[in-house]
Design a protein around this motif. Structure first.
Motif, PDB file in Angstrom:
ATOM      1  N   LYS A 173      -6.124   6.216  10.409  1.00  0.00           N
ATOM      2  CA  LYS A 173      -6.817   6.002   9.134  1.00  0.00           C
ATOM      3  C   LYS A 173      -6.150   4.872   8.344  1.00  0.00           C
TER       4      LYS A 173
ATOM      5  N   ASP B 175      -8.856  15.309   6.444  1.00  0.00           N
ATOM      6  CA  ASP B 175      -8.023  15.510   5.259  1.00  0.00           C
ATOM      7  C   ASP B 175      -8.875  15.310   4.014  1.00  0.00           C
TER       8      ASP B 175
ATOM      9  N   LEU C 123      -8.359  13.861   1.281  1.00  0.00           N
ATOM     10  CA  LEU C 123      -8.332  12.578   0.600  1.00  0.00           C
ATOM     11  C   LEU C 123      -9.417  11.646   1.126  1.00  0.00           C
ATOM     12  N   SER C 124      -9.596  11.651   2.461  1.00  0.00           N
ATOM     13  CA  SER C 124     -10.645  10.785   2.989  1.00  0.00           C
ATOM     14  C   SER C 124     -12.022  11.363   2.697  1.00  0.00           C
TER      15      SER C 124
ATOM     16  N   ASP D  82      -2.081  17.848   1.193  1.00  0.00           N
ATOM     17  CA  ASP D  82      -0.872  18.141   1.964  1.00  0.00           C
ATOM     18  C   ASP D  82      -0.344  19.546   1.629  1.00  0.00           C
TER      19      ASP D  82
ATOM     20  N   GLU E 118       0.717   3.792  -3.169  1.00  0.00           N
ATOM     21  CA  GLU E 118      -0.018   5.047  -3.017  1.00  0.00           C
ATOM     22  C   GLU E 118       0.916   6.245  -3.224  1.00  0.00           C
TER      23      GLU E 118
ATOM     24  N   ASP F 216       1.176  18.171   7.784  1.00  0.00           N
ATOM     25  CA  ASP F 216       0.406  17.293   6.900  1.00  0.00           C
ATOM     26  C   ASP F 216      -0.480  18.159   6.001  1.00  0.00           C
ATOM     27  N   ASN F 217      -1.745  18.320   6.380  1.00  0.00           N
ATOM     28  CA  ASN F 217      -2.674  18.983   5.461  1.00  0.00           C
ATOM     29  C   ASN F 217      -2.668  20.504   5.580  1.00  0.00           C
TER      30      ASN F 217
ATOM     31  N   ARG G 229       2.365   5.983   9.321  1.00  0.00           N
ATOM     32  CA  ARG G 229       2.616   4.722   8.602  1.00  0.00           C
ATOM     33  C   ARG G 229       4.075   4.621   8.182  1.00  0.00           C
TER      34      ARG G 229
ATOM     35  N   TRP H  92       0.822  -1.221   0.000  1.00  0.00           N
ATOM     36  CA  TRP H  92       0.000   0.000   0.000  1.00  0.00           C
ATOM     37  C   TRP H  92       0.855   1.269   0.000  1.00  0.00           C
TER      38      TRP H  92
ATOM     39  N   ASN I  46      -6.311  16.993  12.023  1.00  0.00           N
ATOM     40  CA  ASN I  46      -5.984  16.053  10.940  1.00  0.00           C
ATOM     41  C   ASN I  46      -7.172  15.181  10.512  1.00  0.00           C
TER      42      ASN I  46
ATOM     43  N   GLY J 130      -0.226  13.386  11.284  1.00  0.00           N
ATOM     44  CA  GLY J 130      -1.064  12.670  10.339  1.00  0.00           C
ATOM     45  C   GLY J 130      -0.778  11.193  10.148  1.00  0.00           C
ATOM     46  N   ASP J 131      -1.648  10.605   9.349  1.00  0.00           N
ATOM     47  CA  ASP J 131      -1.657   9.151   9.204  1.00  0.00           C
ATOM     48  C   ASP J 131      -0.514   8.624   8.342  1.00  0.00           C
ATOM     49  N   LEU J 132      -0.273   9.260   7.210  1.00  0.00           N
ATOM     50  CA  LEU J 132       0.777   8.727   6.335  1.00  0.00           C
ATOM     51  C   LEU J 132       2.143   8.804   7.028  1.00  0.00           C
TER      52      LEU J 132
ATOM     53  N   TYR K 280      -1.003  13.774  -1.875  1.00  0.00           N
ATOM     54  CA  TYR K 280      -2.124  13.249  -1.084  1.00  0.00           C
ATOM     55  C   TYR K 280      -3.275  14.262  -0.994  1.00  0.00           C
TER      56      TYR K 280
HETATM   57  O1  LIG Z   1      -3.470  13.224   5.645  1.00  0.00           O
HETATM   58  P1  LIG Z   1      -3.122  11.944   6.322  1.00  0.00           P
HETATM   59  O2  LIG Z   1      -3.561  11.928   7.741  1.00  0.00           O
HETATM   60  O3  LIG Z   1      -1.700  11.545   6.160  1.00  0.00           O
HETATM   61  O4  LIG Z   1      -4.015  10.859   5.645  1.00  0.00           O
HETATM   62  C1  LIG Z   1      -3.783  10.382   4.386  1.00  0.00           C
HETATM   63  C2  LIG Z   1      -4.518   9.130   4.444  1.00  0.00           C
HETATM   64  O5  LIG Z   1      -5.405   9.011   3.393  1.00  0.00           O
HETATM   65  C3  LIG Z   1      -5.587   7.662   3.156  1.00  0.00           C
HETATM   66  O6  LIG Z   1      -4.808   7.240   2.095  1.00  0.00           O
HETATM   67  C4  LIG Z   1      -6.968   7.316   2.783  1.00  0.00           C
HETATM   68  O7  LIG Z   1      -7.818   7.577   3.828  1.00  0.00           O
HETATM   69  C5  LIG Z   1      -5.083   7.094   4.457  1.00  0.00           C
HETATM   70  O8  LIG Z   1      -5.208   5.856   4.534  1.00  0.00           O
HETATM   71  C6  LIG Z   1      -3.821   7.853   4.469  1.00  0.00           C
HETATM   72  O9  LIG Z   1      -2.892   7.473   5.356  1.00  0.00           O
END
Ligand SMILES: O=P(O)(O)OC[C@H]1O[C@](O)(CO)[C@@H](O)[C@@H]1O
Length: 471
Positions: free
Chosen positions: A429, A205, A207-208, A301, A119, A263-264, A394, A115, A202, A389-391, A298
């Motif tokens: 997320k 965002d 994207l979600s 961002d 992505e 992040d965003n 990760r 993933w 956060n 943020g989530d990315l 994303y």
């Molecule tokens: O802006 P963030 O918090 O990094 O989130 C981006 C996120 O968008 C997604 O790709 C889809 O929701 C997440 O899974 C990803 O980590």
């Protein structure tokens, strides 16, 4: 980078499974089949809008048409789950890294690949479609600029509410002349609020939430929402963070620096700026470095342009928040802007915004020393590095599907020994969230549905101090 075998496809250097678009149990399964096509379609729609105001028979028009064809091709590749091709060069030094990694993963297809890599590849690929053109118009084009601006406009009420709250807090707790505050306990409360504001900023965002109503957006961002969400913090290392900040605050004999990997854009960036302003005017640090993205990434961002847009919305709210009646006339936002500007323009600057190409690679952060040595050094020199943020989360845990009770310091792998102080403010997320107590997952999710790591309702404030302790 060491080559990885095909058998290792679902594994990382650490040997743990990674989130994978071929795995039905992973959020990536749906993201690859639903979100990615939607993202590319949105880019195509936005491009069509842009093209409608570009004259026929011009170079810009011809290049725009070529971008359109490439995007259609990309969309069809994803729909058919074709083999992922190498990226075409656009002058960026990061392309080689993307293609090297693709080589080690090969053959991978859109619906059957790790993933995180795919992505990031998708967003880098979108960028190549624009950056490979001759005209500056497309090279510099931000296909999501309108959406980001619209999000900022929609958030006017909560931005205003937040800035007013901050200005009141500042006058209560901080003497702007010498940064003193009456009691440590006061800072504790303020910092706790500020971390949470920046964290929950956060949630929304783009994207979600590719299409969201103003009401929905505001309900996610407002103070009431945050109060409710406070109970949804599954890991909370705030106390350790406050202790560290108090310690650094006392060390005025040396240059102190905090870095924030933001992040965003829009509301989240303003929520970060409120934290920044507090730390600077409270003299918790001498300087803050904000790390944004070099190109649109994303969807929402923050790039340098987005940072500038946010500053203009603060300096001239009347021009941006046109739907918010008298809000545009308020002096709070310009007052806050003047404060931020004073940090940006001081000599030397106490606040900077920078965008290293590393942040738009697909690399887990443990690869920092290999792929971004200077950046790595600068983060090591910092007293604290905050990842939003989530990315970013990760990437800290290398996309691994760690069991929830894995300690954060284990999941960050080699980052543990890199002399970094890491704080992550993340709404969940993805597939994984670490650092929980044994038995905590059953309390959060008695039915075992697993949605809690994915729906953005839960968050973590996780801290790890990788700096050697003084004897
Ligand atoms: O802006 P963030 O918090 O990094 O989130 C981006 C996120 O968008 C997604 O790709 C889809 O929701 C997440 O899974 C990803 O980590």
């Amino acid at each position: 980078m060491t080559a990885r075998s095909k058998e290792d496809l679902w594994h990382l250097e650490s040997g743990i499974d990674v989130s994978h678009s071929g795995n039905q149990a992973s959020i990536a399964f749906n993201v690859a089949r639903v979100s990615w096509p939607k993202i590319v379609s949105t880019v195509i729609e936005n491009l069509n809008v842009a093209l409608s105001s570009v004259e026929q028979d011009t170079q810009i028009r011809a290049e725009g048409d070529a971008i359109f064809d490439e995007l259609q091709q990309l969309r069809s590749e994803i729909d058919r789950s074709s083999t992922i091709p190498p990226l075409l060069g656009d002058g960026g030094n990061d392309i080689e890294g993307y293609n090297m990694e693709l080589e080690t993963l090969r053959p991978v297809s859109w619906h059957n690949s790790p993933w995180m890599y795919t992505e990031c590849y998708l967003f880098r690929r979108l960028q190549t479609c624009f950056a490979r053109r001759k005209s500056e118009f497309w090279q510099e084009y931000d296909i999501w600029a309108e959406q980001k601006l619209a999000n900022t406009k929609m958030s006017g009420k909560v931005i205003f509410e937040l800035v007013e709250w901050f200005l009141a807090l500042r006058s209560r707790f901080i003497d702007p002349k010498n940064g003193t505050s009456p009691l440590l306990a006061d800072h504790r409360i303020a910092i706790e609020d500020l971390l949470q504001i920046s964290l929950w900023g956060n949630t929304a965002d783009l994207l979600s939430l590719l299409a969201i109503s103003p009401e929905e957006l505001q309900s996610r961002q407002g103070f009431q929402a945050r109060k409710h969400l406070k109970n949804n913090l599954v890991v909370d290392d705030t106390d350790q963070v406050v202790n560290l900040l108090e310690q650094v605050r006392a060390e005025t004999h040396r240059d102190r620096e905090i870095h924030i990997v933001v992040d965003n854009a829009g509301f989240e960036l303003i929520s970060d700026l409120v934290l920044v302003a507090y730390l600077l005017c409270g003299n918790f640090t001498d300087k803050i470095v904000l790390h944004g993205k070099k190109f649109p990434w994303y969807v929402s961002d923050a790039t340098q342009n987005d940072f500038d847009t946010v500053l203009s919305s603060l300096s001239s709210p009347g021009a941006v928040f046109t739907d918010h009646g008298r809000l545009g006339e308020s002096s709070s936002l310009p007052t806050f802007y003047s404060l931020i500007r004073s940090y940006l323009c001081s000599n030397p600057p106490r606040l900077t915004f920078t965008a290293d190409p590393f942040w738009t690679t697909a690399h887990p952060f443990a690869r920092l020393p290999t792929f971004a040595h200077n950046l790595y050094k600068s983060l090591q020199d910092a007293d604290l590095v905050i990842f939003k943020g989530d990315l970013n989360y990760r990437k800290l845990i290398a996309g691994g599907r760690w069991p929830a009770d894995t300690p954060f310091e284990v999941a960050i792998g080699p980052l543990k020994d890199m002399n970094l102080r890491i704080l992550t403010l993340r709404t969940c997320k993805g597939d994984t969230c670490v650092g929980l107590r044994k038995g905590q997952v059953e309390e959060i999710d008695p039915a075992g549905k697993g949605e809690w790591t994915r729906n953005g309702q839960f968050g973590v404030i996780s801290f790890f101090d990788g700096k050697p302790k003084e004897a």
